[in-house]
Design an enzyme around this catalytic site. Structure first.
Site, short mmCIF file in Angstrom:
data_model
loop_
_atom_site.label_atom_id
_atom_site.label_comp_id
_atom_site.label_asym_id
_atom_site.label_seq_id
_atom_site.Cartn_x
_atom_site.Cartn_y
_atom_site.Cartn_z
CD GLU A 72 34.43 18.80 -4.18
OE1 GLU A 72 32.38 19.32 -3.67
OE2 GLU A 72 34.00 17.69 -4.17
CG HIS A 84 28.52 20.89 3.44
ND1 HIS A 84 28.83 22.39 2.75
CD2 HIS A 84 28.98 20.04 2.08
CE1 HIS A 84 29.53 22.38 1.95
NE2 HIS A 84 29.74 20.94 1.37
NE ARG A 89 33.00 19.10 2.85
CZ ARG A 89 32.02 18.23 2.00
NH1 ARG A 89 31.42 17.15 2.26
NH2 ARG A 89 32.74 18.49 0.95
CG HIS A 106 27.10 17.03 3.72
ND1 HIS A 106 26.14 17.26 3.04
CD2 HIS A 106 28.49 16.78 2.59
CE1 HIS A 106 26.93 16.99 2.05
NE2 HIS A 106 28.67 16.52 2.31
NE ARG A 120 31.97 12.77 3.03
CZ ARG A 120 31.51 13.85 2.17
NH1 ARG A 120 32.07 12.64 0.98
NH2 ARG A 120 30.73 14.50 2.45
C1 SIN Z 1 29.38 19.52 -2.32
O1 SIN Z 1 29.15 19.43 -3.33
O2 SIN Z 1 30.05 20.48 -1.71
C2 SIN Z 1 28.77 18.46 -1.23
C3 SIN Z 1 29.84 16.70 -1.46
C4 SIN Z 1 30.37 15.89 -0.45
O3 SIN Z 1 30.15 16.39 0.35
O4 SIN Z 1 31.84 15.68 -0.93
#
Ligand code: SIN
Length: 541
Positions: free
Chosen positions: A113, A238, A284, A345, A380
């Protein structure tokens, strides 16, 4: 009526359940949740849990990624502690029965991610939280020492300062007043250890991918009781939630970008390379701001997440929940890009705790999203939250178990709840109206891009609403709607006050008045201590 147990745990996500499971052999646990046991943010977590588990990866790399995402504000000691506890935390989850996805070689499949320099995220397809919640709920329901109270919502904490009406050097938490929602009755739950594991506060904003329960209850009641909050200005948006009039901000996991999806404008232009060298996998805050900027610049309602270049079979197998949900809204993600917008988020700030998850009120622990542990700093890193929840649940459980054997001054008697001269409300429209006004003001004035002028405008609105709530709280019987409104308003105010204190831009806090990062003056947490003077028991503040 008073209910007494050794441990009072408020919240049934990964943090609350794993704490309860770790202490339950020691004594009775009262486990409180305001809806059903599995209505939690954990249940909705898609991406996974970050933990170093491949030979190419290292603790130092995970720690460094966490520091970079957090704009150098995370506490490095805490970062190292959490990252190094990762493999054991994952092993605990597996022991409790969590099934993580495996690859063709029968190894745990590791996804990626934003902000991660390695593949290190264990997942259960695209519904990791659902699998974790399932296993923990099953284990908790089997334990004879855990008593579950569903449809029970915390009103306020009971502290020694409040009971004795004085300011002691060491203020102990003695439990909490809890509203039994179905029977409309407030019960005093006394406990030697009280644990706030109430999750986040996305409902403070108009658009959020959080569940409806995310009303910042733990932050609000902890702060009102005198605990300190930190870094409340850092609300994470998010970047990609589904844009559809009926979709209620459904999350499109960052793992979709981790597996190759590309963000595009309506005209098809892939804009992320213009903003960051990591393109679609930038941290993010950068992706959310880039989307916000593109939407504003081009007058678009959304941008598009395009994974149509991958095989349809792969997409359906890897992202079954997202595929199915999008399809229900008429979007086949194997054929067309998904319309997405950012939404609130994750709250990176919260009740300030030490390395055991304890607040400045003795025997009051805060674990999971409700806490500010020092791990996230100004932003985060994806999939660090489930990890933090379980690691701090273990530290808090170890600390409480150890303290159980120490001698303990007797608890002062707890007064039953007194509802004074309250009556049934004849104007509930006030509550509904103020819910909407808080959330709209926060979205419009305290969102992804801020300014002093907007923050002051929001503060004026929130102050006025808070005054109305105090009056309403005194006059009428409390309801869960009123309790939650009181809490989102408290949290909204703490977010605004913290944002006004940080006169720089860092991580998730971006203000046009101070667009640069100012390490010399602001590379530290923003801290707001709770009120020192104890309010009388049951007092509306
Ligand atoms: C996501 O699946 O994008 C959320 C995961 C997260 O916020 O850590």
């Amino acid at each position: 009526m008073n209910i007494i147990s050794d441990f009072l745990v408020i919240g049934t996500g990964i943090a609350g359940l794993s704490y309860a499971l770790k202490v339950a052999d020691q004594g009775p646990v009262s486990l409180i949740t305001k809806r059903d046991i599995d209505i939690t943010a954990t249940q909705l977590a898609q991406g996974g849990i970050a933990a170093v588990s491949s030979p190419e990866d290292s603790f130092s790399s995970h720690a460094e990624d966490t520091m970079v995402a957090g704009a150098q504000l995370p506490n490095r000691e805490i970062v190292d502690l959490v990252v190094e506890a990762g493999p054991k935390a994952v092993a605990d989850l597996i022991d409790w029965g969590v099934n993580f996805s495996r690859n063709e070689a029968d190894q745990y499949d590791l996804t990626r991610e934003g902000g991660h320099s390695h593949r290190r995220i264990l997942h259960a397809k695209d519904a990791t939280g659902r699998e974790i919640e399932r296993a923990l709920v099953e284990a908790a329901q089997k334990h004879p020492n855990i008593t579950l109270y569903q449809q029970h919502i915390a009103v306020d904490l009971i502290t020694e300062n409040k009971v004795l009406r004085q300011t002691l050097d060491v203020n102990r938490c003695l439990g909490a007043y809890i509203l039994d929602i179905k029977n409309n009755k407030v019960i005093a739950f006394g406990a030697r250890f009280t644990v706030l594991a109430t999750g986040g506060a996305g409902k403070v904003y108009l658009y959020t991918c959080n569940p409806d329960i995310a009303t910042g209850d733990g932050v609000a009641i902890g702060w009102r009781a005198g605990a300190t909050v930190a870094n409340m200005e850092f609300m994470q948006f998010h970047p990609t939630t589904l844009y559809h009039p009926h979709a209620k901000s459904f999350l499109i996991s960052e793992a979709v970008r981790g597996e190759g999806a590309i963000l595009r404008r309506r005209d098809g232009y892939a804009f992320m390379p213009d903003y960051h060298q990591l393109k679609d996998l930038a941290p993010r805050d950068i992706v959310a701001r880039a989307i916000d900027n593109e939407m504003k610049k081009h007058g678009d309602d959304c941008v598009f997440l395009d994974i149509t270049h991958m095989s349809a079979d792969y997409i359906r197998d890897r992202f079954p929940t997202i595929y199915q949900t999008c399809l229900e809204y008429g979007i086949d993600m194997t054929k067309v890009p998904i319309p997405v917008v950012p939404a609130a988020h994750y709250l990176c700030g919260g009740l300030q705790v030490d390395r055991n998850g304890e607040t400045c009120i003795r025997n009051l622990f805060a674990i999971g999203e409700v806490a500010c542990t020092g791990l996230h700093g100004a932003n985060r890193l994806a999939s660090n939250s489930l990890l933090e929840g379980i690691v701090f649940a273990k530290s808090a459980a170890d600390a409480s178990r150890q303290r159980c054997s120490e001698s303990y001054p007797p608890l002062p008697p707890i007064e039953p709840w007194d509802c004074g001269s309250a009556t049934n409300s004849d104007e509930e429209v006030v509550v509904a109206h103020n819910w909407d006004e808080v959330r709209r003001s926060m979205w419009n004035y305290v969102g992804i891009v801020r300014s002093d002028k907007r923050l002051h405008r929001a503060l004026r609105r929130i102050n006025q609403i808070q005054q109305e709530i105090v009056e309403y709280y005194w006059d009428f019987y409390i309801t869960s709607d009123l309790i939650e409104l009181r809490n989102i308003t408290t949290v909204a105010k703490l977010i605004i006050q913290s944002a006004l204190m940080r006169r720089e831009s860092r991580g998730l806090h971006f203000t046009i008045d101070y667009p640069q990062t100012d390490d010399e003056n602001f590379c530290h947490d923003t801290v707001i201590p709770g009120p020192r003077i104890p309010a009388t028991q049951n007092q509306a503040t």
